[in-house]
Design a protein around this motif. Structure first.
Motif, mmCIF file in Angstrom:
data_model
loop_
_atom_site.group_PDB
_atom_site.id
_atom_site.type_symbol
_atom_site.label_atom_id
_atom_site.label_comp_id
_atom_site.label_asym_id
_atom_site.label_seq_id
_atom_site.Cartn_x
_atom_site.Cartn_y
_atom_site.Cartn_z
ATOM 1 N N TYR A 92 58.037 5.056 59.869
ATOM 2 C CA TYR A 92 58.144 4.261 61.086
ATOM 3 C C TYR A 92 59.326 4.759 61.901
ATOM 4 N N ILE A 93 59.301 4.430 63.164
ATOM 5 C CA ILE A 93 60.417 4.716 64.062
ATOM 6 C C ILE A 93 60.523 3.572 65.060
ATOM 7 N N ASN A 94 61.716 3.051 65.217
ATOM 8 C CA ASN A 94 61.992 1.956 66.142
ATOM 9 C C ASN A 94 63.106 2.379 67.088
ATOM 10 N N LYS A 95 62.888 2.162 68.356
ATOM 11 C CA LYS A 95 63.869 2.564 69.363
ATOM 12 C C LYS A 95 64.015 1.458 70.398
ATOM 13 N N ALA A 96 65.259 1.158 70.764
ATOM 14 C CA ALA A 96 65.531 0.126 71.761
ATOM 15 C C ALA A 96 66.292 0.730 72.936
ATOM 16 N N TYR A 97 65.949 0.276 74.146
ATOM 17 C CA TYR A 97 66.655 0.668 75.367
ATOM 18 C C TYR A 97 67.116 -0.597 76.075
ATOM 19 N N ARG A 98 68.345 -0.600 76.504
ATOM 20 C CA ARG A 98 68.885 -1.770 77.183
ATOM 21 C C ARG A 98 69.491 -1.352 78.520
ATOM 22 N N PHE A 99 69.060 -2.048 79.590
ATOM 23 C CA PHE A 99 69.585 -1.807 80.925
ATOM 24 C C PHE A 99 69.992 -3.155 81.511
ATOM 25 N N LYS A 100 71.270 -3.455 81.427
ATOM 26 C CA LYS A 100 71.791 -4.733 81.912
ATOM 27 C C LYS A 100 71.026 -5.882 81.251
ATOM 28 N N ASP A 101 70.222 -6.630 82.023
ATOM 29 C CA ASP A 101 69.499 -7.777 81.467
ATOM 30 C C ASP A 101 68.103 -7.418 80.959
ATOM 31 N N HIS A 102 67.757 -6.138 81.026
ATOM 32 C CA HIS A 102 66.420 -5.702 80.618
ATOM 33 C C HIS A 102 66.512 -4.966 79.280
ATOM 34 N N GLN A 103 65.513 -5.165 78.428
ATOM 35 C CA GLN A 103 65.469 -4.463 77.153
ATOM 36 C C GLN A 103 64.032 -4.073 76.827
ATOM 37 N N VAL A 104 63.880 -2.838 76.337
ATOM 38 C CA VAL A 104 62.578 -2.324 75.910
ATOM 39 C C VAL A 104 62.689 -1.893 74.453
ATOM 40 N N GLN A 105 61.756 -2.348 73.635
ATOM 41 C CA GLN A 105 61.704 -1.958 72.232
ATOM 42 C C GLN A 105 60.404 -1.214 71.968
#
Length: 739
Positions: free
Chosen positions: A553-566
């Protein structure tokens, strides 16, 4: 923040940080109480209350519903009853994959007490001194109706590879009512150079069931058709008590004298005690176009089992400090594991006698047996480790291990049915070896690599060596093989893991690979008779089995101020090649299966959430040169949710399903669409009203596929379908109870 001047390593003292919570926030109570009613007389109710303090935690939970919401323990219900327990995920929404009509009632409590002393400045791991306990009871009622089809493709003889088929259809109706209560208690205390812990589990189960089924079979080769009608009722009870206890001592290094004070020791004991009673009545009414095959049986089964299993493991490592210096190149450890299993069975079988109008003992099926195995594994291990570290910067560690282990396995059975008397002893060498490397960069990442080789042995069972055939099993006749040998397996495994410790845009990944060869692999040799397609099978040793497994498996998170993508990706694959025998013909079988899934989740603050997931599962089994069976299931899921603080919330989930097997002409498509809308009110948003619409399109289906080398089977059952529900909930919360 301060340095520990009493640290045993004065050249590298530990730095300690003491964080203390405000006194008025160290204890509190929170929970949930909810109740709901819906269309078609559906209902759901659940509740939880939890108290916490620095030393104690206690929770009481309960639930009752008929909408496929199940939980197996207290912690699961606690998670589902939290303030945000029913979000966009489907953890505690109705499980539309469950078969049949289900009623669940369950509840329990859990608690813990921390005996550690306040003001202890040691690391949290060494301060552990905890007592925990839990009790949970549940009632599960199920009513399932089913219908299925299966198709077996067979060769005529080894010399005549002309294919013919045995086609089967079946219908069934099963009702069951099971009550279970279980409890456990554990104690864990850790010292700087050792630990002691123990856990006790108790489990009791009571249940009743009734089953009615009709199976139709047609043999293309003989042209004979048959109908097997069965009715059965049973009640069963079982009690189980198990536990494990472990104590460890780690060798201590004296920095002043520059030597270890003692060796390491690990002692563990596990036990399992059980008893089981089963009483049933089964009526078999078998009819075939060949009237000579007709059979009617009215039979009672009464069996009682009492079993025990005890395992003791001892390990001593680091004993080379007592050797001369020139013999200290490797660390040496010695160990032994001995497991004793004992089972007493008393089975009485009676047939209805139409002449005497009473049940008469069936001498060929009634059996009293005593089965015992002793499995001992002495070992000696050699290890070498290398490390390099800098406090609060990095730590690197390399470990090389090899273990020479023997196995002495004795198997004894004494039985009223003399064909099951046996006394066997086996001796095997089952070595293992491994290389591990870890790279821990504080505050950045950790990487772990493991390469290992292992061996193990699978021993024949009494039922494989000398089974007792019950002629009410019309289509399946087992034949024993007293010459069956154990199978010996070699496996090579590799794992890799990466854990990102960054607070932003973190990524975690995992990879596992394993491959192996099994010598004298135990397989079935099957012969189908020329009349009703009855399968006569025996266990034999095949030429061998080769296999390969992968998962990752691979899990990656991106955070931009109040936004988050997983982003999440999971996959697995398994392949094996082995032999099988059908009607005297030896075939190689290739068996491959796997799954692949990917998901993306977007969140904005704690207001908006959206997710999408794609998943495919499938498999293919090829009987080389003769037959091939396949299946796959493709599902697409999506969801969206929003929740304005202390106000309106909404979520919706949709799942598209597409399934196909080689035994069904057309693909099966269905879509499950669910939605919830609710409103939270009162000063702290403690109250909630919610309307739920489940399976809005009314398309839910239960369709299951099973395949093996020459058989493909498909089964449909009744399932939960469309309903609407109104629920009310209250979330009490109070923190800082002691002023």
């Amino acid at each position: 923040m301060y340095q520990d001047k009493n640290d045993e390593d004065p050249l590298n003292p530990k730095t300690n940080m003491n964080i203390v919570l405000k006194k008025d926030k160290q204890d509190g109570v929170f929970g949930k109480f909810g109740i709901g009613g819906g269309t078609r007389k559906h209902y759901a109710a659940d509740g939880m209350i939890t108290y916490f303090s620095p030393k104690n935690n206690f929770s009481l939970v309960g639930a009752a519903n008929d909408v496929n919401k199940r939980a197996g323990d207290v912690s699961t219900l606690m998670g589902f009853n939290s303030f945000k327990g029913e979000g966009i995920n489907s953890d505690y929404h109705s499980d539309f994959r469950q078969q049949g009509y289900n009623i669940f009632r369950g509840g329990g409590f859990t608690g813990s007490h921390d005996f550690s002393k306040e003001g202890d400045t040691r690391q949290a791991y060494y301060k552990t001194n905890m007592l925990k306990g839990e009790m949970f009871s549940s009632t599960n009622i199920n009513n399932t109706t089913s219908n299925g089809t299966s198709e077996e493709t067979l060769p005529t003889t080894p010399l005549d590879q002309t294919k013919y088929k045995v086609n089967r259809t079946s219908t069934g109706d099963r009702k069951s009512d099971n009550f279970n209560i279980r409890a456990n208690a554990s104690y864990d205390k850790r010292f700087q150079y050792g630990s002691i812990n123990g856990t006790i589990y108790a489990n009791s189960n009571r249940g009743t069931s009734s089953n009615t089924s009709i199976s139709n079979a047609f043999n293309e080769r003989s042209g004979i058709g048959s109908v097997d009608s069965k009715q059965s009722k049973s009640d069963n009870s079982s009690n189980n008590l198990s536990g494990n206890f472990r104590g460890t001592i780690q060798r201590q290094y004296d920095f002043a004298k520059r030597k270890n004070k003692w060796f390491s020791m690990d002692l563990s004991y596990n036990f399992n005690l059980g008893n089981e009673d089963n009483n049933s009545r089964e009526i078999t009414d078998f009819k075939a176009t060949d009237a000579a095959q007709n059979l009617y049986i009215d039979r009672l089964y009464n069996s009682r089992n009492k079993s025990s299993n005890h395992t003791l493991t001892t390990t001593f490592s680091g004993i080379t400090q007592y050797f001369a210096r020139r013999f200290r190149l490797f660390q040496v450890g010695i160990g032994n594991t001995i497991a004793v299993y004992d089972n007493n069975e008393n089975r009485q079988v009676s047939n209805w006698d139409t002449v005497t109008k009473m049940y008469v003992i069936n001498q060929s099926l009634t059996n009293v047996s005593h089965y015992k195995t002793v499995d001992e594994k002495p070992s000696i291990s050699f290890s070498k480790s290398f490390s390099k570290s800098l406090d609060n910067r990095y730590s690197k560690y390399l470990s090389i291990n090899a273990t020479a282990r023997g196995q002495m396995y004795s198997q004894r059975n004494s039985a009223l049915q003399s064909i099951q008397n046996l006394d066997r002893t086996y001796h095997y060498f089952i070595p293992t070896a491994s290389i591990s490397y870890s790279n821990y960069q504080y505050g950045d990442f950790s990487k772990n690599y493991d390469l290992s080789y292992s061996t193990n042995v699978q021993f024949p069972t009494v039922d494989q060596i000398a089974p007792i055939y019950d002629n009410s099993n019309i289509y399946d006749v087992p034949i024993g093989n007293p010459n069956l040998r154990p199978s010996y397996n070699h496996q090579l495994s590799f794992t890799y893991s990466f854990y990102d410790q960054k607070t932003k845009n973190a990524m975690n990944s995992y990879l596992s690979l394993s491959a192996g060869i099994t010598k004298d692999n135990i397989i079935d040799s099957s012969v189908y008779d020329n009349s009703i397609g009855r399968r006569i099978r025996t266990s034999i040793n095949g030429s061998g089995r080769r296999y390969l497994n992968y998962s990752g498996y691979i899990n990656k998170a991106y955070r931009f101020k109040d936004h988050q993508v997983q982003l999440n990706g999971n996959s697995s694959f398994s392949y094996s090649r082995y032999g099988t025998v059908v009607n005297g013909t030896v075939y190689d079988v290739n068996n491959a299966s796997g799954n692949l899934s990917g998901a993306a989740t977007y969140t904005y603050k704690s207001i908006w959430t959206a997710s999408a997931e794609e998943r495919v599962d499938g498999g293919k089994i090829t009987q080389v040169g003769f037959s091939q069976n396949t299946y796959y299931t493709w599902s697409t899921r999506a969801g969206v949710a929003f929740a304005f603080p202390r106000s309106i919330f909404f979520n919706s989930r949709v799942e598209f399903n597409n399934t196909k097997s080689s035994g069904v002409k057309d693909n099966v498509y269905y879509t499950i669409l669910n939605a919830d809308i609710g409103y939270r009110f009162l000063k702290g948003a403690e109250a909630e009203i919610k309307i739920s619409a489940l399976d809005i399109l009314r398309q839910n289906q239960s369709f299951r596929n099973y395949i093996n080398a020459n058989t493909v089977q498909s089964t449909r059952t009744n399932v939960l379908s469309q309903y609407f529900m109104l629920t009310l909930a209250y979330y009490p919360r109070k923190f800082g109870m002691k002023k």
